[in-house]
Design an enzyme around this catalytic site. Sequence first.
Site, short mmCIF file in Angstrom:
data_model
loop_
_atom_site.label_atom_id
_atom_site.label_comp_id
_atom_site.label_asym_id
_atom_site.label_seq_id
_atom_site.Cartn_x
_atom_site.Cartn_y
_atom_site.Cartn_z
N LYS A 66 0.95 -1.13 -0.02
CA LYS A 66 0.04 0.15 0.03
C LYS A 66 0.96 1.07 -0.13
CE LYS A 66 -4.06 1.89 0.44
NZ LYS A 66 -4.14 2.56 -0.58
N LYS A 90 4.97 1.74 8.93
CA LYS A 90 3.60 2.44 9.47
C LYS A 90 2.28 1.67 9.29
CE LYS A 90 2.96 6.60 7.48
NZ LYS A 90 2.77 7.86 6.72
N LYS A 102 5.29 2.47 -2.71
CA LYS A 102 5.18 3.98 -3.13
C LYS A 102 5.65 4.11 -4.43
CE LYS A 102 4.53 7.76 -0.71
NZ LYS A 102 3.52 8.04 0.19
N THR A 185 -5.86 12.09 7.67
CA THR A 185 -4.61 12.35 8.21
C THR A 185 -4.36 13.30 9.23
OG1 THR A 185 -3.78 11.61 6.00
CG2 THR A 185 -2.28 12.61 7.50
N ASN A 216 -3.61 19.84 2.65
CA ASN A 216 -4.58 18.80 3.32
C ASN A 216 -4.54 18.57 4.63
OD1 ASN A 216 -5.59 15.73 3.66
ND2 ASN A 216 -6.84 16.87 2.35
N SER A 344 -7.64 4.72 4.40
CA SER A 344 -7.60 3.95 3.16
C SER A 344 -7.77 2.58 3.21
CB SER A 344 -6.29 4.24 2.69
OG SER A 344 -6.15 5.12 1.94
#
Length: 411
Positions: A66, A90, A102, A185, A216, A344
């Site tokens: 992810k 994470k 990523k 987040t 954001n 997510s």
Amino acid sequence: MNALAATNRNFKLAARLLGLDSKLEKSLIIPFREIKVECTIPKDDGTLASFVGFRVQHDNARGPMKGGIRYHPEVDPDEVNALAQLMTWKTAVANIPYGGAKGGIGCNPGELSVSELERLTRVFTQKIHDLIGIHTDVPAPDMGTGPQTMAWILDEYSKFHGYSPAIVTGKPTDLGGSLGRDAATGRGVLFATEALLNEHGKSISGQRFVIQGFGNVGSWAAQLISEQGGKIVAVSDVTGAIKNKNGIDIPSLLKHARERKGVKGFHGGDPIDPKSVLVEDCDILIPAALGGVINRENANEIKANIIVEAANHPTDPEADEILSKKGVVILPDIYANSGGVTVSYFEWVQNIQGFMWDEEKVNKELKTYMTKGFKDVKEMCKTHNCDLRMGAFTLGVNRVARATVLRGWEA
């Protein structure tokens, strides 16, 4: 020290604390797969342009990989590698069944038209569609990308594999995106800060905050913290910085930033040098922009007692040492900004089940995960007699190591 060197250093320290053998350590740090593709598109004027796209799939011991896709001129393999590895730790800290990945394309999205960005996204998806998948690797938005980019990836992927809403997260809600994902987040930063303050018998209310970065994450964190009674005394973004020791009127600043594309020119505070925002007097500093902003040059001048890392890798290792000697508590990025990947995960779950949640359920579940995550990190701090960063790294690395051994993958 660049992001990859710093991440590798933290991993090695955690591996030593855990007593991992060298073979297992090596297998955990080497990426599962690195992908580099050329993406050539016709531009609006009829000329051809080529861009390089990357996807690093770091680890899948605990589940599908992810991680975000960023469109930025400085996307390079080292940075993508570091961020993919950070995602592995994470997701393990958050205790969601994912590994890390990523990706990115080396481009300046501001110089491309919407139709050029769409063509570039579709070509990139065509090149990697057989290497990503609902149970393999699930991309998400990052710097320079957003819900529209995810919609294009979903559509292009679905041409090859049938309608697959769970292939990406951070989608528009009309295509199966989750309610609450936009704020996730920033809301996770709020819950993480609350968990830390509760341990010291304090609450958000009455604390003075400085937020570096008003995109954001920073803007949502500011809004949610001010709603809880926190006083935001300084804010910065790429356009400029402002401070008001009595507290900035955040709803007015949000309106101004939307209309003027930044905080510059806001009359509810005094303009200051954006570089000085990190050393403004406050109780809690929230770096929510780029990596490496807290370093040996400015660490001694930081006045905050607590730093909550909303950005990825905002504090370099030298600054870490200086700040810990000063008694500054740092809530590390791999825990503090995990709200986005946690929601997510909720989006992916909803897509697989074909059953969508209301926003109240999303936020309630997020609080549960963030609160439990903090307790788990603190347990590792006690076990290994270490700070919160090493507590989080040992927690993440230990969970991935255990899954690797259980699957029989150790070298």
